[in-house]
Each structure stands twice: as structure tokens, then as C-alpha cells.
Design an enzyme around this catalytic site. Structure first.
Site, short mmCIF file in Angstrom:
data_model
loop_
_atom_site.label_atom_id
_atom_site.label_comp_id
_atom_site.label_asym_id
_atom_site.label_seq_id
_atom_site.Cartn_x
_atom_site.Cartn_y
_atom_site.Cartn_z
N GLN A 261 5.62 -11.63 7.20
CA GLN A 261 5.18 -12.32 8.42
C GLN A 261 4.53 -11.33 9.39
O GLN A 261 3.76 -11.69 10.26
CB GLN A 261 6.37 -13.03 9.07
CG GLN A 261 6.10 -13.72 10.40
CD GLN A 261 5.04 -14.80 10.29
OE1 GLN A 261 4.85 -15.39 9.22
NE2 GLN A 261 4.35 -15.07 11.39
N GLN B 211 -2.89 -12.41 7.46
CA GLN B 211 -3.06 -12.13 6.04
C GLN B 211 -2.36 -13.20 5.20
O GLN B 211 -2.93 -13.73 4.24
CB GLN B 211 -2.49 -10.74 5.73
CG GLN B 211 -2.36 -10.43 4.26
CD GLN B 211 -1.96 -8.98 4.05
OE1 GLN B 211 -2.76 -8.08 4.17
NE2 GLN B 211 -0.70 -8.75 3.73
N MET C 183 0.84 -1.20 0.00
CA MET C 183 0.00 0.00 0.00
C MET C 183 0.88 1.26 0.00
O MET C 183 0.40 2.36 0.29
CB MET C 183 -0.93 0.00 1.21
CG MET C 183 -1.90 -1.17 1.19
SD MET C 183 -3.41 -0.86 2.09
CE MET C 183 -2.77 -0.64 3.75
N HIS D 227 8.96 -3.52 3.48
CA HIS D 227 8.58 -3.72 2.08
C HIS D 227 9.81 -4.04 1.23
O HIS D 227 9.77 -4.91 0.37
CB HIS D 227 7.95 -2.44 1.50
CG HIS D 227 6.71 -1.98 2.20
ND1 HIS D 227 6.66 -0.82 2.94
CD2 HIS D 227 5.46 -2.51 2.26
CE1 HIS D 227 5.43 -0.64 3.41
NE2 HIS D 227 4.68 -1.66 3.02
N VAL E 96 10.68 -7.23 9.63
CA VAL E 96 11.79 -6.29 9.79
C VAL E 96 11.40 -5.29 10.87
O VAL E 96 10.28 -4.77 10.87
CB VAL E 96 12.10 -5.56 8.46
CG1 VAL E 96 13.21 -4.55 8.64
CG2 VAL E 96 12.45 -6.57 7.37
P1 AMP Z 1 1.32 -2.95 3.47
O1 AMP Z 1 1.90 -1.88 2.60
O2 AMP Z 1 1.20 -2.59 4.90
O3 AMP Z 1 0.05 -3.55 2.89
O4 AMP Z 1 2.37 -4.15 3.43
C1 AMP Z 1 2.75 -4.75 2.21
C2 AMP Z 1 3.49 -6.01 2.49
O5 AMP Z 1 4.65 -5.73 3.26
C3 AMP Z 1 2.67 -7.02 3.31
O6 AMP Z 1 2.89 -8.33 2.83
C4 AMP Z 1 3.23 -6.85 4.70
O7 AMP Z 1 3.11 -8.00 5.51
C5 AMP Z 1 4.67 -6.55 4.41
N1 AMP Z 1 5.29 -5.85 5.54
C6 AMP Z 1 4.83 -4.72 6.14
N2 AMP Z 1 5.61 -4.40 7.21
C7 AMP Z 1 6.57 -5.36 7.26
C8 AMP Z 1 7.67 -5.60 8.15
N3 AMP Z 1 7.95 -4.79 9.17
N4 AMP Z 1 8.43 -6.68 7.93
C9 AMP Z 1 8.17 -7.52 6.89
N5 AMP Z 1 7.15 -7.35 6.02
C10 AMP Z 1 6.36 -6.29 6.21
#
Ligand code: AMP
Length: 285
Positions: free
Chosen positions: A148, A153, A30, A37, A176
Site C-alpha cells: 500500500q 502503483q 528492487m 518487503h 510497514v
Molecule cells: P520496492 O523494492 O521499493 O520496489 O518495493 C517492492 C514492494 O514492496 C512494492 O510492492 C512496495 O509497495 C512494497 N513496499 C515497499 N515499502 C513498503 C512498506 N513500508 N510497507 C509495505 N510495503 C512496502
């Protein structure tokens, strides 16, 4: 890096890549990108010939009282970061493109989407699976990458892919974290300096769960009780849920015997944060 805002030319490009037998990896996001990301993109970069990143704040996964309108956005910075990490294609659709007038088909994974985050965010996962199914149909990836951080999700997406025979492999990439231990999230920007200090309590409570488990505790109620105490020491923290569930079906467990997911959602002030850890048999403190 090529940037696409509409679907048809992207589908044509994907067709060209497929004809050349290039493997395709998809990283759905997003936007307002951070190292979490980027770790997904780097992982994709290692695995596949063509890395596609989608950036789309998907309105149908937000509840009416949630932060859709103020969700942070910075497309210029995001596309720069995608380019730096070596993405090949960035897909940035708008909502008229994704959900044109008359749109009325949804993908819903039953049960798994009703617990944990689904309980306090009704319809959230239906929105997620619908947009991810659309992205899979547009990009036709060989592999798609999820974090993770959003454990529920990832489990739901895997269920959807298995149930609907989607020809895509799902890879889940570790969480992360910031230096203070907070899981990276685009929403961390909402936290004031004081709230940020309080937010560390999520991680602290999960560390506590790991230590208790490594020391032989197998009763989820005992672990949850102590985690709850650790979080509620913070004055602005309100627990949404604090659960220890089976990693496969997300159901509550009475005793931790195999892999268990410890998942927390806490509101710090107005910001809702989630985090989790997996307790596995082989684990020690
Ligand atoms: P989002 O933009 O929040 O929809 O996240 C996009 C993708 O990045 C999703 O698969 C999340 O699980 C992953 N993601 C978001 N934050 C982290 C993080 N801190 N560590 C690993 N993956 C992440």
C-alpha cells in the site's frame, strides 16, 4: 531456497510446480529489503505453496536524473532475508536478461499513470507495468503481492491485470512503518539524521488529515492547506504533490464522500519520499 539468474531454467521450474498443482505467489522487489518487503513475503508464505521473490532494480522505471546508479543494493543480505522468511525461489536477473538487444515492447496504463508520481516521474509507471507484466509471464503467479506504500502503483497494476485479462490475483499489503512513523523504504538510507527528523512530517501531515476527517472535515482543500503547513515547517522539505483523490480513478475530488486516498510526495533534501493514507467512511480518529 533456489536462486535463479536466468529466465529459461526458472520457467522450467515453474512448469514443474504447475504440473504438481502448486499455488505460486510472486513478490516483486528492487531489493535492499526491509520489513515492508518481508511483510509481503510473510503474507505470501501464509497464502501459497511456493513463494517467488524477484529482486531487480528495473532501469526503465527510473528517469534520466533519478537515482538508478546509486540505488542501494545488498544481494547477499537480501537472499539471506528471503531464505529466513521462507521464500522458495529468488529470481535475480540482470538487465541483459530482462531487456536483451532489440527489446521494444512496453505495457502502459493510460491516465492513471500520468498523475501524482507519474506527473513528476514521466514514464515511471510504464517501466513498472512493463517489468511486472514480464515477471507475471515468467513466474505465472496465482497471486502477486504489492505494498500500500506505493498506492498508485498497486492501483495501476490492478488496472493492467483487469484490462489485459491476466490470470493473477493482486493482494495489497498495509504500510510497514519505522518506530518514528516513517514508512519503510529502501531510500530512507539516503537521509541524514536531521533529514530523518524532518521526514516524520509526512506521517504527521497524514495523521492530521485523518483527525480532521474524523472530526467531520470533508473539504479536501481545507485538509490539504493544513497538511501543507505541517510539512513546510521543516526547512529542507519541498512538496512535490499533496493530493486527495478518488481511490478508484486517482482524480481530484471536490468533496470527500467515499473512500479517498490522501497521497503525499515530499523531497527532503535530495531524497524524494512518498506516503499515503486512505480516508474511509467507517473511520474515526
Ligand atoms: P520496492 O523494492 O521499493 O520496489 O518495493 C517492492 C514492494 O514492496 C512494492 O510492492 C512496495 O509497495 C512494497 N513496499 C515497499 N515499502 C513498503 C512498506 N513500508 N510497507 C509495505 N510495503 C512496502
Amino acid at each position: 531456497m533456489k536462486v535463479y539468474r536466468s529466465i529459461k531454467p526458472l520457467i522450467e521450474e515453474i512448469g514443474r510446480l504447475k504440473r504438481k498443482q502448486k499455488s505460486i505467489g510472486l513478490v516483486p522487489t528492487m531489493g535492499f529489503l526491509h520489513e515492508g518487503h518481508l511483510s509481503l513475503m510473510r503474507r505470501a508464505r501464509r497464502d501459497v505453496a511456493c513463494v517467488v521473490v524477484s529482486i531487480y532494480v528495473n532501469p526503465i522505471q527510473f528517469g534520466p536524473k533519478e537515482d538508478l546508479r546509486k540505488y542501494p543494493r545488498d544481494l547477499r543480505r537480501d537472499t539471506d532475508l528471503c531464505r529466513e522468511v521462507g521464500a522458495d525461489i529468488c529470481f535475480i536477473p540482470d538487465t541483459r536478461t530482462m531487456y536483451p538487444d532489440g527489446f521494444s515492447t512496453y505495457v502502459n496504463v493510460e491516465d492513471l499513470g500520468d498523475t501524482l508520481c507519474g506527473a513528476s516521474r514521466p514514464g515511471h509507471f510504464k517501466g513498472v507495468t512493463t517489468v511486472v507484466a514480464k515477471l507475471f509471464n515468467i513466474v505465472r503467479p496465482d497471486t502477486a503481492y504489492f505494498g500500500q506504500k506505493d498506492a498508485q502503483q498497486a492501483i495501476i497494476i490492478k488496472r493492467m491485470v483487469a484490462d489485459l485479462n491476466m490470470p493473477v490475483k493482486i493482494k495489497v499489503v498495509p504500510i510497514v512503518r519505522e518506530r518514528d512513523g516513517i514508512a519503510m523504504s529502501s531510500r530512507n538510507i539516503y537521509l541524514s539524521p536531521d533529514e530523518r527528523k524532518e521526514a516524520v512530517s509526512l506521517r504527521r501531515s497524514l495523521d492530521l488529515a485523518r483527525v480532521l476527517y474524523a472530526n467531520g472535515e470533508r473539504d479536501p482543500r481545507e485538509i490539504i492547506k493544513k497538511m501543507r503547513r505541517a510539512i513546510l515547517k521543516e526547512k529542507d522539505a519541498k512538496i512535490d504533490y499533496l493530493s486527495i483523490v478518488d481511490l478508484k480513478d486517482l482524480k481530484d475530488i471536490n468533496r470527500i464522500s467515499k473512500n479517498a486516498l490522501v497521497a503525499v510526495a515530499v523531497k527532503i533534501g535530495k531524497t524524494r519520499l512518498i506516503d499515503n493514507v486512505i480516508l474511509s467512511n467507517s473511520q474515526t480518529a
